[in-house]
Design a protein around this motif. Structure first.
Motif, mmCIF file in Angstrom:
data_model
loop_
_atom_site.group_PDB
_atom_site.id
_atom_site.type_symbol
_atom_site.label_atom_id
_atom_site.label_comp_id
_atom_site.label_asym_id
_atom_site.label_seq_id
_atom_site.Cartn_x
_atom_site.Cartn_y
_atom_site.Cartn_z
ATOM 1 N N HIS A 1 6.469 -5.521 0.668
ATOM 2 C CA HIS A 1 7.759 -3.777 0.491
ATOM 3 C C HIS A 1 6.773 -4.293 -1.470
ATOM 4 N N MET A 2 6.976 -2.774 -1.662
ATOM 5 C CA MET A 2 6.234 -2.631 -3.160
ATOM 6 C C MET A 2 7.805 -3.186 -3.898
ATOM 7 N N ILE A 3 9.002 -2.618 -3.215
ATOM 8 C CA ILE A 3 10.058 -3.501 -4.687
ATOM 9 C C ILE A 3 11.007 -4.323 -3.208
ATOM 10 N N ARG A 4 10.718 -5.856 -3.669
ATOM 11 C CA ARG A 4 11.507 -6.486 -3.258
ATOM 12 C C ARG A 4 12.956 -6.415 -3.619
ATOM 13 N N VAL A 5 14.260 -7.037 -2.843
ATOM 14 C CA VAL A 5 15.003 -7.153 -3.226
ATOM 15 C C VAL A 5 15.799 -8.565 -2.831
ATOM 16 N N PRO A 6 15.305 -9.708 -3.670
ATOM 17 C CA PRO A 6 15.711 -11.352 -3.320
ATOM 18 C C PRO A 6 17.207 -11.196 -3.206
ATOM 19 N N ASP A 7 18.240 -10.743 -4.128
ATOM 20 C CA ASP A 7 19.051 -11.207 -4.387
ATOM 21 C C ASP A 7 20.053 -10.246 -5.216
ATOM 22 N N ASN A 8 21.291 -10.062 -5.568
ATOM 23 C CA ASN A 8 22.110 -8.768 -6.055
ATOM 24 C C ASN A 8 21.826 -9.103 -7.067
ATOM 25 N N ARG B 1 0.793 -1.469 0.497
ATOM 26 C CA ARG B 1 -0.419 0.050 -0.464
ATOM 27 C C ARG B 1 0.683 1.710 -0.327
ATOM 28 N N LYS B 2 2.345 1.123 0.254
ATOM 29 C CA LYS B 2 3.353 1.864 0.187
ATOM 30 C C LYS B 2 4.395 1.556 -0.736
ATOM 31 N N ALA B 3 5.032 3.031 -1.562
ATOM 32 C CA ALA B 3 6.281 2.874 -2.325
ATOM 33 C C ALA B 3 7.407 2.662 -1.126
ATOM 34 N N SER B 4 7.399 1.769 -1.120
ATOM 35 C CA SER B 4 8.222 0.920 -0.068
ATOM 36 C C SER B 4 9.517 0.369 -0.319
ATOM 37 N N SER C 1 7.765 0.950 6.676
ATOM 38 C CA SER C 1 7.812 1.872 5.275
ATOM 39 C C SER C 1 8.486 2.889 6.139
ATOM 40 N N ARG C 2 9.136 3.580 4.947
ATOM 41 C CA ARG C 2 10.012 4.978 5.393
ATOM 42 C C ARG C 2 8.703 5.914 5.521
ATOM 43 N N PRO C 3 8.460 7.320 7.376
ATOM 44 C CA PRO C 3 7.629 7.665 6.729
ATOM 45 C C PRO C 3 7.714 8.748 5.777
ATOM 46 N N ASP C 4 8.451 9.162 4.980
ATOM 47 C CA ASP C 4 8.802 9.795 4.052
ATOM 48 C C ASP C 4 7.873 9.307 1.985
ATOM 49 N N ALA C 5 6.951 7.404 2.247
ATOM 50 C CA ALA C 5 7.207 6.866 1.464
ATOM 51 C C ALA C 5 5.494 7.039 0.773
#
Length: 476
Positions: free
Chosen positions: A360-367, A349-352, A411-415
């Motif tokens: 999260h909207m964007i998950r970083v599962p590996d590099n 629900r937020k751009a995190s 999520s970050r407050p500014d997301a």
């Protein structure tokens, strides 16, 4: 919600024609006859993702290749045309040739780029994606994409309501249920064998989080090939499900109390054979171990500054992107849900952004990659990928920084808050010049799309619903 693996890219049939030169060295008729194909579905999608096609006998393949197959663009759907406009001419991309004998013996699909008056039509979704990839190529980069295609198998009851095609699939928490997968064995294995027969590399087929919901995964590839395969797979799923008396639906939220259907994209940028997302020394060739030999700048994800800037661009433009990632009224019944029968919605629900965390909207599962999780089953894959890449590229060009990744479930407050309805997403799109211009570089195309989606929202809004009758009939 299967994690997308990162094996070697499998090229589609005749993909070398896309890579070697602009002119094919073999004719479409020759390709078709070599595969025993008698008929071709010359296919493109409109801006909503609806597949449009003409059935072309192989004897007319040369005419198709020579640009003799015209479509009335206004009749085809949302294509930027009026009734008086010239025909859309379907120009086939030979690299996309896909035999589908498991549907009909002797049939093949070929994806086409609509042209008008001899030029690629800038409103056509496949043309839009190709234009975005050309812009990326000018900067010496290519995009590779994996897609997670989720769907429900349902039946429509006599009273118009929906029920799961498998009547025994009624658990509130059926995810990965072995019995549900086994009962749908014939369907799932039929789809798996179709994908593997095409060289797509199907590697997992599972029951998803909702009763009646499934996901079938295939290897990642270049962005255009993956978008073509999503469109082809939806067609295959629809037809094979119908043959078994079921309906395969990609509707984001067909059931109020169940998890909705996502379309998650795994994105990465490359320069030739070099992956650009891993941080230097972070184990770029180690099979994707998070963190590797470097903690980059202390944020612990093992990704490069370019990757962070790409993430920042997507986050910055997230509200406008939702008009393409979640493009229907029904989409926001999914993203707006606070819970489901399983206890989770799997819908941000937020751009995190964060690490290996599906909230999260964007998950970083590996590099090597990022997973964009805010898209749903109604997304047009060409437009979704094109606009996401454009947003990420804007972040790269500005050397944007997304800040520190958010922790689990945070999520970050500014997301940015993601739009609450399609109308909110349309307004965000209208206020975002970068995303408006990401459709073939022409903001007018973005505004045309926004107007159409506003009309779609108002058409729904003007319908009196059962909820209104129940809530207001005797409320005063």
């Amino acid at each position: 919600m299967t994690s997308v693996a990162t094996p070697a890219v499998t090229a589609p049939p005749f993909a070398e024609e896309r890579e070697v030169s602009g002119a094919p060295t073999i004719s479409l008729a020759d390709i078709a006859k070599a595969h025993g194909v008698r008929f071709l579905l010359a296919t493109f999608v409109d801006m909503t993702g609806k597949p449009c096609a003409k059935l072309v006998p192989v004897e007319a393949a040369d005419e198709l290749e020579d640009g003799a197959m015209g479509f009335a663009g206004y009749a085809a759907g949302l294509m930027g045309q009026k009734p008086q406009d010239p025909d859309l001419i379907a120009v086939p991309d030979l690299a996309s040739f896909t035999p589908v004998p498991f549907i009909k013996e002797g049939l093949a699909i070929i994806h086409c780029d609509p042209h008008v008056n001899g030029k690629p039509w800038p409103y056509a979704p496949r043309v839009i994606l190709k234009n975005t990839l050309a812009r990326l190529a000018e900067k010496g980069m290519q995009a590779k994409v994996g897609a997670e295609v989720e769907y429900f198998l349902v039946k429509k009851n006599d009273d118009g309501t929906l029920s799961t095609a498998d009547g025994r699939d009624d658990s509130p928490r059926p995810c990965y249920d072995a019995r549900g997968v086994t009962r749908m064995y014939d369907h799932l294995t039929g789809i798996s064998e179709a994908m593997n027969g095409l060289g797509w590399g199907n590697y997992a087929n599972d029951h998803e989080d909702a009763a009646g919901q499934f996901e079938q995964n295939f290897n990642y590839a270049d962005a255009l090939t993956t978008a073509d395969r999503v469109v082809t797979l939806r067609y295959i799923l629809n037809i094979l499900a119908e043959q078994r008396g079921m309906t395969a639906t990609f509707m984001p939220k067909p059931f109020t109390d169940r998890t909705g259907t996502g379309l998650h994209f795994h994105l990465s940028l490359w320069s030739g054979a070099e992956a650009l997302f891993p941080a230097a020394g972070s184990g770029a060739g180690d099979g994707g171990a998070t963190g590797g030999g470097s903690n980059d700048d202390g944020r612990g994800l093992g990704i490069s500054g370019l990757a962070y800037s790409f993430i920042a661009g997507i986050l910055e433009h997230a509200p406008a992107l939702q008009a393409f990632l979640a493009p229907t009224v029904n989409s926001y019944k999914r993203t707006g849900a606070t819970t489901s029968s399983s206890g989770a919605t799997w819908s941000p629900r937020k751009a995190s952004f964060g690490g290996n965390d599906r909230t999260h909207m964007i998950r970083v599962p590996d590099n090597k990659r990022i997973e964009l999780r805010s898209g749903d089953g109604s997304a047009n894959p060409y437009l979704a990928i094109a606009t996401a890449i454009s947003a990420g590229l804007d972040g790269v060009e500005k050397a944007s920084d997304p800040g520190a990744p958010s922790g689990p479930g945070e999520s970050r407050p500014d997301a940015h808050q993601l739009p609450a309805t399609l109308l909110h997403a349309v307004e965000a799109l209208r206020q975002d010049p970068v995303i408006l211009a990401s459709l073939s570089g022409n903001p007018e195309i973005g505004r045309y799309y926004a107007d159409a989606k506003e009309e779609e929202f108002l058409s729904w809004h003007n319908q009196v619903s059962d909820w209104e009758i129940r809530t207001y009939l005797t409320s005063i």
